[in-house]
Design a protein around this motif. Sequence first.
Motif, PDB file in Angstrom:
ATOM      1  N   ARG A 109       0.817  -1.222   0.000  1.00 60.02           N
ATOM      2  CA  ARG A 109       0.000   0.000   0.000  1.00 60.02           C
ATOM      3  C   ARG A 109       0.849   1.270   0.000  1.00 60.02           C
ATOM      4  N   GLN A 110       1.882   1.313   0.818  1.00 64.29           N
ATOM      5  CA  GLN A 110       2.693   2.523   0.931  1.00 64.29           C
ATOM      6  C   GLN A 110       3.454   2.789  -0.365  1.00 64.29           C
ATOM      7  N   THR A 111       3.969   1.755  -0.996  1.00 65.74           N
ATOM      8  CA  THR A 111       4.679   1.926  -2.263  1.00 65.74           C
ATOM      9  C   THR A 111       3.715   2.394  -3.344  1.00 65.74           C
ATOM     10  N   ARG A 112       2.527   1.810  -3.397  1.00 66.11           N
ATOM     11  CA  ARG A 112       1.518   2.236  -4.381  1.00 66.11           C
ATOM     12  C   ARG A 112       1.203   3.713  -4.204  1.00 66.11           C
ATOM     13  N   ARG A 113       0.960   4.116  -2.970  1.00 65.84           N
ATOM     14  CA  ARG A 113       0.619   5.516  -2.700  1.00 65.84           C
ATOM     15  C   ARG A 113       1.773   6.443  -3.079  1.00 65.84           C
ATOM     16  N   ALA A 114       3.011   6.036  -2.813  1.00 61.98           N
ATOM     17  CA  ALA A 114       4.163   6.876  -3.132  1.00 61.98           C
ATOM     18  C   ALA A 114       4.354   7.016  -4.645  1.00 61.98           C
ATOM     19  N   VAL A 115       4.222   5.914  -5.383  1.00 65.96           N
ATOM     20  CA  VAL A 115       4.406   5.962  -6.840  1.00 65.96           C
ATOM     21  C   VAL A 115       3.327   6.835  -7.479  1.00 65.96           C
ATOM     22  N   LEU A 116       2.074   6.582  -7.124  1.00 70.64           N
ATOM     23  CA  LEU A 116       0.991   7.381  -7.698  1.00 70.64           C
ATOM     24  C   LEU A 116       1.042   8.826  -7.194  1.00 70.64           C
ATOM     25  N   GLY A 117       1.543   9.015  -5.978  1.00 73.27           N
ATOM     26  CA  GLY A 117       1.720  10.363  -5.442  1.00 73.27           C
ATOM     27  C   GLY A 117       2.762  11.146  -6.229  1.00 73.27           C
ATOM     28  N   ALA A 118       3.814  10.481  -6.691  1.00 75.78           N
ATOM     29  CA  ALA A 118       4.829  11.155  -7.509  1.00 75.78           C
ATOM     30  C   ALA A 118       4.191  11.664  -8.802  1.00 75.78           C
ATOM     31  N   ARG A 119       3.345  10.827  -9.396  1.00 78.36           N
ATOM     32  CA  ARG A 119       2.648  11.249 -10.617  1.00 78.36           C
ATOM     33  C   ARG A 119       1.747  12.455 -10.332  1.00 78.36           C
ATOM     34  N   GLU A 120       0.941  12.372  -9.282  1.00 73.39           N
ATOM     35  CA  GLU A 120       0.009  13.451  -8.948  1.00 73.39           C
ATOM     36  C   GLU A 120       0.744  14.747  -8.606  1.00 73.39           C
ATOM     37  N   GLU A 121       1.793  14.647  -7.819  1.00 69.04           N
ATOM     38  CA  GLU A 121       2.559  15.848  -7.453  1.00 69.04           C
ATOM     39  C   GLU A 121       3.182  16.492  -8.683  1.00 69.04           C
ATOM     40  N   TYR A 122       3.648  15.674  -9.629  1.00 66.25           N
ATOM     41  CA  TYR A 122       4.240  16.239 -10.838  1.00 66.25           C
ATOM     42  C   TYR A 122       3.187  16.917 -11.709  1.00 66.25           C
ATOM     43  N   ILE A 123       1.994  16.333 -11.774  1.00 67.80           N
ATOM     44  CA  ILE A 123       0.894  16.961 -12.529  1.00 67.80           C
ATOM     45  C   ILE A 123       0.560  18.322 -11.912  1.00 67.80           C
ATOM     46  N   ILE A 124       0.480  18.392 -10.599  1.00 70.58           N
ATOM     47  CA  ILE A 124       0.208  19.666  -9.911  1.00 70.58           C
ATOM     48  C   ILE A 124       1.319  20.667 -10.204  1.00 70.58           C
ATOM     49  N   TYR A 125       2.567  20.194 -10.168  1.00 71.41           N
ATOM     50  CA  TYR A 125       3.717  21.052 -10.459  1.00 71.41           C
ATOM     51  C   TYR A 125       3.616  21.629 -11.875  1.00 71.41           C
ATOM     52  N   GLN A 126       3.258  20.774 -12.839  1.00 73.62           N
ATOM     53  CA  GLN A 126       3.116  21.240 -14.216  1.00 73.62           C
ATOM     54  C   GLN A 126       2.004  22.275 -14.339  1.00 73.62           C
ATOM     55  N   GLU A 127       0.868  22.027 -13.698  1.00 75.67           N
ATOM     56  CA  GLU A 127      -0.260  22.958 -13.763  1.00 75.67           C
ATOM     57  C   GLU A 127       0.094  24.303 -13.143  1.00 75.67           C
ATOM     58  N   GLN A 128       0.835  24.282 -12.046  1.00 75.22           N
ATOM     59  CA  GLN A 128       1.249  25.533 -11.420  1.00 75.22           C
ATOM     60  C   GLN A 128       2.198  26.297 -12.321  1.00 75.22           C
ATOM     61  N   GLY A 129       3.081  25.585 -13.014  1.00 74.37           N
ATOM     62  CA  GLY A 129       4.002  26.229 -13.956  1.00 74.37           C
ATOM     63  C   GLY A 129       3.262  26.879 -15.100  1.00 74.37           C
ATOM     64  N   GLU A 130       2.228  26.198 -15.594  1.00 74.76           N
ATOM     65  CA  GLU A 130       1.438  26.758 -16.689  1.00 74.76           C
ATOM     66  C   GLU A 130       0.667  27.995 -16.222  1.00 74.76           C
ATOM     67  N   THR A 131       0.137  27.932 -14.995  1.00 77.68           N
ATOM     68  CA  THR A 131      -0.591  29.071 -14.439  1.00 77.68           C
ATOM     69  C   THR A 131       0.330  30.270 -14.273  1.00 77.68           C
ATOM     70  N   LEU A 132       1.519  30.041 -13.760  1.00 76.76           N
ATOM     71  CA  LEU A 132       2.484  31.138 -13.577  1.00 76.76           C
ATOM     72  C   LEU A 132       2.890  31.719 -14.925  1.00 76.76           C
ATOM     73  N   ALA A 133       3.083  30.856 -15.913  1.00 81.03           N
ATOM     74  CA  ALA A 133       3.497  31.338 -17.242  1.00 81.03           C
ATOM     75  C   ALA A 133       2.391  32.155 -17.906  1.00 81.03           C
ATOM     76  N   SER A 134       1.145  31.775 -17.675  1.00 79.69           N
ATOM     77  CA  SER A 134       0.033  32.521 -18.304  1.00 79.69           C
ATOM     78  C   SER A 134      -0.183  33.880 -17.642  1.00 79.69           C
ATOM     79  N   HIS A 135       0.275  34.043 -16.401  1.00 82.67           N
ATOM     80  CA  HIS A 135       0.127  35.319 -15.702  1.00 82.67           C
ATOM     81  C   HIS A 135       1.313  36.250 -15.923  1.00 82.67           C
ATOM     82  N   ALA A 136       2.355  35.741 -16.527  1.00 82.55           N
ATOM     83  CA  ALA A 136       3.557  36.566 -16.718  1.00 82.55           C
ATOM     84  C   ALA A 136       3.440  37.517 -17.887  1.00 82.55           C
TER      85      ALA A 136
END
Length: 136
Positions: A109-136
């Motif tokens: 369970r912990q490994t599953r959550r960590a692997v899928l969490g890496a994917r989710e955190e990276y998606i959030i990171y990408q979305e934040q980058g796009e938001t910052l770029a659109s406001h610049a």
Amino acid sequence: MKGTITMLWLALIAVLMWVLQLVLSILQFRRFAAHVKEMRREGRVAIGKAKGRFVAGAIVLFVIDPACNIVRGEIMKGVTVFAGFRSFDDFTGRNLLDLTEADVVSYDRQTRRAVLGAREEYIIYQEQGETLASHA
């Protein structure tokens, strides 16, 4: 009088144990930060974590290329501050953004959550980058 001295010793021991735990936690965080910095020399790093109260927690680090393909992975699992990273290349060559529940079903369970969490955190990171770029 004897009971008071015993209580003072117990309190002193408790404080010393708390300080020791704090120092070891700080050392573990420094090791983690240095390890992530070292991996960032190879490319972007996606980090996933799953905390465990009474079971071993897990932290997964994936070095990814510009197309989000996993170049290298490492995992740290354990319940103590002495846990260290080890190679975790089960997903090397796979695209981080394409990982699903089906890809991690065979892991604990912990490994599953960590692997899928890496994917989710990276998606959030990408979305934040796009938001910052659109406001610049």
